[in-house]
Write a protein that holds these residues in place. Structure first.
Motif, PDB file in Angstrom:
ATOM      1  N   MET A  52       2.267  -6.893   7.406  1.00 18.82           N
ATOM      2  CA  MET A  52       0.953  -7.315   7.006  1.00 18.82           C
ATOM      3  C   MET A  52       0.281  -8.224   8.023  1.00 18.82           C
ATOM      4  N   GLY A  53       0.911  -8.479   9.114  1.00 17.33           N
ATOM      5  CA  GLY A  53       0.288  -9.362  10.101  1.00 17.33           C
ATOM      6  C   GLY A  53       0.390 -10.807   9.668  1.00 17.33           C
ATOM      7  N   ASN A  54      -0.553 -11.633  10.112  1.00 15.13           N
ATOM      8  CA  ASN A  54      -0.518 -13.064   9.811  1.00 15.13           C
ATOM      9  C   ASN A  54      -1.369 -13.462   8.627  1.00 15.13           C
ATOM     10  N   ALA A  55      -2.086 -12.538   8.011  1.00 12.97           N
ATOM     11  CA  ALA A  55      -2.964 -12.859   6.892  1.00 12.97           C
ATOM     12  C   ALA A  55      -2.136 -13.251   5.672  1.00 12.97           C
ATOM     13  N   GLU A  56      -2.522 -14.363   5.065  1.00 12.06           N
ATOM     14  CA  GLU A  56      -1.848 -14.817   3.849  1.00 12.06           C
ATOM     15  C   GLU A  56      -2.322 -13.967   2.671  1.00 12.06           C
ATOM     16  N   ILE A  57      -1.383 -13.535   1.844  1.00 10.11           N
ATOM     17  CA  ILE A  57      -1.700 -12.722   0.676  1.00 10.11           C
ATOM     18  C   ILE A  57      -1.419 -13.546  -0.567  1.00 10.11           C
ATOM     19  N   LYS A  58      -2.381 -13.561  -1.483  1.00  6.53           N
ATOM     20  CA  LYS A  58      -2.208 -14.259  -2.751  1.00  6.53           C
ATOM     21  C   LYS A  58      -2.619 -13.300  -3.866  1.00  6.53           C
ATOM     22  N   ILE A  59      -1.698 -13.018  -4.779  1.00  2.00           N
ATOM     23  CA  ILE A  59      -1.975 -12.126  -5.900  1.00  2.00           C
ATOM     24  C   ILE A  59      -2.761 -12.925  -6.940  1.00  2.00           C
ATOM     25  N   LEU A  60      -3.929 -12.406  -7.343  1.00  2.00           N
ATOM     26  CA  LEU A  60      -4.778 -13.097  -8.302  1.00  2.00           C
ATOM     27  C   LEU A  60      -4.664 -12.505  -9.705  1.00  2.00           C
ATOM     28  N   HIS A  61      -4.614 -11.182  -9.789  1.00  2.00           N
ATOM     29  CA  HIS A  61      -4.399 -10.496 -11.070  1.00  2.00           C
ATOM     30  C   HIS A  61      -3.906  -9.092 -10.754  1.00  2.00           C
ATOM     31  N   VAL A  62      -2.889  -8.675 -11.464  1.00  3.10           N
ATOM     32  CA  VAL A  62      -2.341  -7.349 -11.182  1.00  3.10           C
ATOM     33  C   VAL A  62      -1.969  -6.627 -12.466  1.00  3.10           C
ATOM     34  N   ASP A  63      -2.341  -5.363 -12.533  1.00  2.88           N
ATOM     35  CA  ASP A  63      -1.917  -4.430 -13.570  1.00  2.88           C
ATOM     36  C   ASP A  63      -1.669  -3.116 -12.830  1.00  2.88           C
ATOM     37  N   TYR A 121     -13.371   2.185   3.585  1.00  5.70           N
ATOM     38  CA  TYR A 121     -12.126   2.737   4.109  1.00  5.70           C
ATOM     39  C   TYR A 121     -11.056   2.791   3.015  1.00  5.70           C
ATOM     40  N   ILE A 122     -10.906   1.696   2.272  1.00  4.22           N
ATOM     41  CA  ILE A 122      -9.885   1.637   1.217  1.00  4.22           C
ATOM     42  C   ILE A 122     -10.149   2.701   0.160  1.00  4.22           C
ATOM     43  N   VAL A 123     -11.392   2.839  -0.284  1.00  3.29           N
ATOM     44  CA  VAL A 123     -11.729   3.844  -1.289  1.00  3.29           C
ATOM     45  C   VAL A 123     -11.432   5.249  -0.764  1.00  3.29           C
ATOM     46  N   LYS A 124     -11.854   5.544   0.438  1.00  2.69           N
ATOM     47  CA  LYS A 124     -11.623   6.888   0.992  1.00  2.69           C
ATOM     48  C   LYS A 124     -10.136   7.203   1.111  1.00  2.69           C
ATOM     49  N   GLU A 125      -9.337   6.213   1.511  1.00  2.00           N
ATOM     50  CA  GLU A 125      -7.888   6.430   1.615  1.00  2.00           C
ATOM     51  C   GLU A 125      -7.277   6.726   0.252  1.00  2.00           C
ATOM     52  N   PHE A 126      -7.682   5.974  -0.774  1.00  2.00           N
ATOM     53  CA  PHE A 126      -7.095   6.193  -2.093  1.00  2.00           C
ATOM     54  C   PHE A 126      -7.626   7.452  -2.754  1.00  2.00           C
ATOM     55  N   GLN A 127      -8.831   7.875  -2.419  1.00  2.00           N
ATOM     56  CA  GLN A 127      -9.331   9.151  -2.921  1.00  2.00           C
ATOM     57  C   GLN A 127      -8.472  10.291  -2.364  1.00  2.00           C
ATOM     58  N   LYS A 128      -7.954  10.125  -1.137  1.00  2.00           N
ATOM     59  CA  LYS A 128      -7.080  11.132  -0.530  1.00  2.00           C
ATOM     60  C   LYS A 128      -5.652  11.059  -1.076  1.00  2.00           C
ATOM     61  N   ARG A 129      -5.156   9.837  -1.274  1.00  2.00           N
ATOM     62  CA  ARG A 129      -3.736   9.628  -1.585  1.00  2.00           C
ATOM     63  C   ARG A 129      -3.401   9.740  -3.068  1.00  2.00           C
ATOM     64  N   GLN A 130      -4.327   9.377  -3.927  1.00  2.00           N
ATOM     65  CA  GLN A 130      -4.053   9.277  -5.361  1.00  2.00           C
ATOM     66  C   GLN A 130      -5.081  10.074  -6.153  1.00  2.00           C
ATOM     67  N   GLU A 131      -4.764  10.372  -7.394  1.00  2.00           N
ATOM     68  CA  GLU A 131      -5.714  11.027  -8.289  1.00  2.00           C
ATOM     69  C   GLU A 131      -6.786  10.047  -8.728  1.00  2.00           C
ATOM     70  N   GLY A 132      -7.862  10.579  -9.268  1.00  2.00           N
ATOM     71  CA  GLY A 132      -8.870   9.756  -9.925  1.00  2.00           C
ATOM     72  C   GLY A 132      -9.911   9.181  -8.983  1.00  2.00           C
ATOM     73  N   VAL A 162      -1.503  -0.454  -1.579  1.00  2.00           N
ATOM     74  CA  VAL A 162      -2.828  -1.091  -1.487  1.00  2.00           C
ATOM     75  C   VAL A 162      -2.830  -2.138  -0.375  1.00  2.00           C
ATOM     76  N   LEU A 163      -1.806  -2.974  -0.325  1.00  2.00           N
ATOM     77  CA  LEU A 163      -1.747  -4.025   0.696  1.00  2.00           C
ATOM     78  C   LEU A 163      -1.663  -3.436   2.103  1.00  2.00           C
ATOM     79  N   GLN A 164      -0.929  -2.352   2.268  1.00  2.00           N
ATOM     80  CA  GLN A 164      -0.842  -1.713   3.585  1.00  2.00           C
ATOM     81  C   GLN A 164      -2.191  -1.151   4.016  1.00  2.00           C
ATOM     82  N   VAL A 165      -2.877  -0.483   3.102  1.00  2.00           N
ATOM     83  CA  VAL A 165      -4.192   0.085   3.422  1.00  2.00           C
ATOM     84  C   VAL A 165      -5.200  -1.033   3.676  1.00  2.00           C
ATOM     85  N   ALA A 166      -5.154  -2.095   2.876  1.00  2.00           N
ATOM     86  CA  ALA A 166      -6.068  -3.228   3.068  1.00  2.00           C
ATOM     87  C   ALA A 166      -5.838  -3.899   4.416  1.00  2.00           C
ATOM     88  N   SER A 167      -4.589  -4.021   4.812  1.00  2.00           N
ATOM     89  CA  SER A 167      -4.270  -4.613   6.108  1.00  2.00           C
ATOM     90  C   SER A 167      -4.843  -3.765   7.241  1.00  2.00           C
TER      91      SER A 167
END
Length: 91
Positions: free
Chosen positions: A1-12, A41-52, A21-26
């Motif tokens: 993930m590089g040097n960016a600090e990641i903080k989970i705020l809410h997850v389901d 970019y994130i939306v286009k990647e997930f439209q390719k990788r996942q359903e919905g 998600v974190l890999q694509v966001a990075s």
């Protein structure tokens, strides 16, 4: 993930999908500087990788609020460096 600090705020979302998600966001954050380009970019990647229909909100950590309707088990809000991001699948 590089040097960016990641903080989970809410997850389901599964741990496996969170990591994806974190890999694509990075990758998006390193490739683009503009929030719209990162979100696009994130939306286009997930439209390719996942359903919905996927959505992404990217904003400055100084001010950020969202209220969305999402498909259960497909919501992830986190901070990544100086950005906050919400990635979710529409119901």
């Amino acid at each position: 993930m590089g040097n960016a600090e990641i903080k989970i705020l809410h997850v389901d979302m599964s741990d496996e999908l969170q990591q994806e998600v974190l890999q694509v966001a990075s990758l998006a954050s390193h490739r683009y500087k503009d929030d719209w380009d990162i979100a696009d970019y994130i939306v286009k990647e997930f439209q390719k990788r996942q359903e919905g229909d996927w959505n992404c909100i990217v904003g400055d950590c100084g001010y950020y609020a969202t209220r969305v309707t999402y498909k259960s088990n497909f919501y992830f809000r986190f901070s990544f460096g100086n950005k906050k991001m919400t990635v979710f699948r529409s119901p």
